[in-house]
Design a protein around this motif. Structure first.
Motif, PDB file in Angstrom:
ATOM      1  N   ARG A  95      32.730  21.775 -20.526  1.00 56.99           N
ATOM      2  CA  ARG A  95      32.528  22.324 -21.753  1.00 56.99           C
ATOM      3  C   ARG A  95      31.868  21.280 -22.851  1.00 56.99           C
ATOM      4  NH1 ARG A  95      38.504  24.939 -21.454  1.00 56.99           N
ATOM      5  NH2 ARG A  95      38.020  27.209 -20.722  1.00 56.99           N
ATOM      6  N   ASP A 168      29.923  26.657 -15.910  1.00 58.62           N
ATOM      7  CA  ASP A 168      30.630  27.504 -16.367  1.00 58.62           C
ATOM      8  C   ASP A 168      32.088  27.760 -15.698  1.00 58.62           C
ATOM      9  OD1 ASP A 168      31.368  29.956 -17.279  1.00 58.62           O
ATOM     10  OD2 ASP A 168      29.876  31.246 -16.885  1.00 58.62           O
ATOM     11  N   LEU A 170      34.079  29.832 -15.982  1.00 60.85           N
ATOM     12  CA  LEU A 170      34.669  31.033 -15.193  1.00 60.85           C
ATOM     13  C   LEU A 170      34.014  31.248 -14.022  1.00 60.85           C
ATOM     14  CD1 LEU A 170      34.263  33.518 -18.379  1.00 60.85           C
ATOM     15  CD2 LEU A 170      36.374  32.364 -17.422  1.00 60.85           C
ATOM     16  N   LYS A 171      33.231  30.551 -13.537  1.00 53.72           N
ATOM     17  CA  LYS A 171      32.629  30.954 -12.102  1.00 53.72           C
ATOM     18  C   LYS A 171      33.065  29.818 -11.268  1.00 53.72           C
ATOM     19  CE  LYS A 171      28.152  32.366 -13.924  1.00 53.72           C
ATOM     20  NZ  LYS A 171      26.582  31.891 -13.966  1.00 53.72           N
ATOM     21  N   LYS A 199      49.598  27.588 -11.488  1.00 54.10           N
ATOM     22  CA  LYS A 199      49.717  29.007 -11.851  1.00 54.10           C
ATOM     23  C   LYS A 199      49.414  28.939 -13.368  1.00 54.10           C
ATOM     24  CE  LYS A 199      52.621  31.205  -8.526  1.00 54.10           C
ATOM     25  NZ  LYS A 199      53.739  32.140  -8.238  1.00 54.10           N
ATOM     26  N   GLN A 203      46.028  30.572 -15.421  1.00 52.46           N
ATOM     27  CA  GLN A 203      45.804  31.795 -16.239  1.00 52.46           C
ATOM     28  C   GLN A 203      45.207  31.038 -17.516  1.00 52.46           C
ATOM     29  OE1 GLN A 203      49.975  32.464 -17.539  1.00 52.46           O
ATOM     30  NE2 GLN A 203      49.299  34.531 -18.057  1.00 52.46           N
ATOM     31  N   SER A 204      45.265  29.802 -17.931  1.00 52.51           N
ATOM     32  CA  SER A 204      44.697  29.401 -19.142  1.00 52.51           C
ATOM     33  C   SER A 204      43.086  29.283 -18.724  1.00 52.51           C
ATOM     34  CB  SER A 204      45.303  27.987 -19.312  1.00 52.51           C
ATOM     35  OG  SER A 204      44.706  26.705 -18.512  1.00 52.51           O
ATOM     36  N   LEU A 205      42.697  29.215 -17.757  1.00 53.01           N
ATOM     37  CA  LEU A 205      41.115  29.216 -17.348  1.00 53.01           C
ATOM     38  C   LEU A 205      40.779  30.558 -17.005  1.00 53.01           C
ATOM     39  CD1 LEU A 205      41.034  25.792 -15.084  1.00 53.01           C
ATOM     40  CD2 LEU A 205      40.638  25.956 -17.523  1.00 53.01           C
ATOM     41  N   GLY A 206      41.599  31.509 -17.124  1.00 49.66           N
ATOM     42  CA  GLY A 206      41.247  32.732 -16.829  1.00 49.66           C
ATOM     43  C   GLY A 206      40.888  33.176 -15.269  1.00 49.66           C
ATOM     44  N   LEU A 207      41.400  32.339 -14.387  1.00 51.34           N
ATOM     45  CA  LEU A 207      41.027  32.335 -12.795  1.00 51.34           C
ATOM     46  C   LEU A 207      42.144  33.053 -12.439  1.00 51.34           C
ATOM     47  CD1 LEU A 207      39.681  28.609 -12.532  1.00 51.34           C
ATOM     48  CD2 LEU A 207      38.161  30.879 -12.818  1.00 51.34           C
ATOM     49  N   PRO A 208      42.074  33.823 -11.221  1.00 52.22           N
ATOM     50  CA  PRO A 208      43.047  34.390 -10.335  1.00 52.22           C
ATOM     51  C   PRO A 208      43.777  33.170  -9.484  1.00 52.22           C
ATOM     52  CG  PRO A 208      40.868  34.797  -9.593  1.00 52.22           C
ATOM     53  CD  PRO A 208      40.542  34.231 -10.634  1.00 52.22           C
TER      54      PRO A 208
END
Length: 215
Positions: A95, A168, A170-171, A199, A203-208
């Motif tokens: 980031r 990114d 999110l990727k 876990k 969750q904090s990174l928006g990843l499954p």
């Protein structure tokens, strides 16, 4: 994020993958320079995780040289209970590069890369091998000159644009091989299992998050 439980493993191994450029992309070599700043030898990632925090034994993030792979590969070998923190710190560096490329680190890596590049083709035999590979891949025969030009001319603004596109969070796809029962002490005094900590990181990174068996 994928957790692979390996009972009794003391060290955690993290593998992270991002989509990158293939070698046919005109920005491939500029991206290679960016990855040297981010995850190469004595890079921002290595310095932060090993020298500053002492979390890892080894850490790097590289652009694969495979012809059509187009992948960025990160590998972290860390203390068992520090896998989650190492992942978060790595994402924070990603980031930060999206916000700007540190000028000093860019110049150091530009010189390091150019110097090492020269030694890779410093004999007639190595030059013949290099040009043979370019011919077989149908790459331009002036690829050596193109590589050097990319390293010489890359600006912080160009590399920031590439960072915005490629680095990114999110990727990112992450696999962690570790003993999920290891205790993790948090700054607020709580103690979690490594599984619970990972876990929370996912969750904090928006990843499954998923767990798959060791094979």
């Amino acid at each position: 994020m994928t957790l692979i439980h390996k009972p009794g493993q003391v060290q955690s191994t993290v593998v992270a993958v991002l989509p990158g450029f293939t070698r046919a992309n005109s920005q491939f070599w500029k991206s290679n320079l960016l990855m040297s700043v981010f995850g190469g030898n004595d890079s921002l990632m290595y310095t932060r995780l090993r020298d500053d925090l002492g979390y890892v034994y080894s850490a790097g993030f590289y652009q694969t040289a495979k012809w059509q792979a187009g992948l960025l590969i990160g590998i972290i070998g860390c203390k068992g209970d520090k896998a989650g923190e190492a992942i978060l710190e790595t994402v924070n560096i990603m980031r930060s590069l999206q916000q700007g490329i540190p000028a000093r680190e860019l110049e150091l890596k530009r010189l390091d890369t150019l110097n090492s590049f020269v030694f890779n083709v410093d004999t007639k035999a190595e030059l013949v091998q290099a040009y043979s590979r370019y011919a077989m891949r149908q790459e331009p025969l002036d690829t050596l000159e193109r590589i050097q030009a990319a390293y010489f001319t890359s600006t912080p603004e160009e590399l920031q644009t590439i960072a915005l596109r490629l680095l990114d969070p999110l990727k990112i796809q992450i696999q962690v091989v570790a003993d999920k029962t290891l205790p993790v002490s948090k700054a607020d005094g709580r103690t979690l299992t490594l599984e619970e900590d990972l876990k929370a990181v996912a969750q904090s990174l928006g990843l499954p998050f998923q767990e798959i068996p060791l094979r």
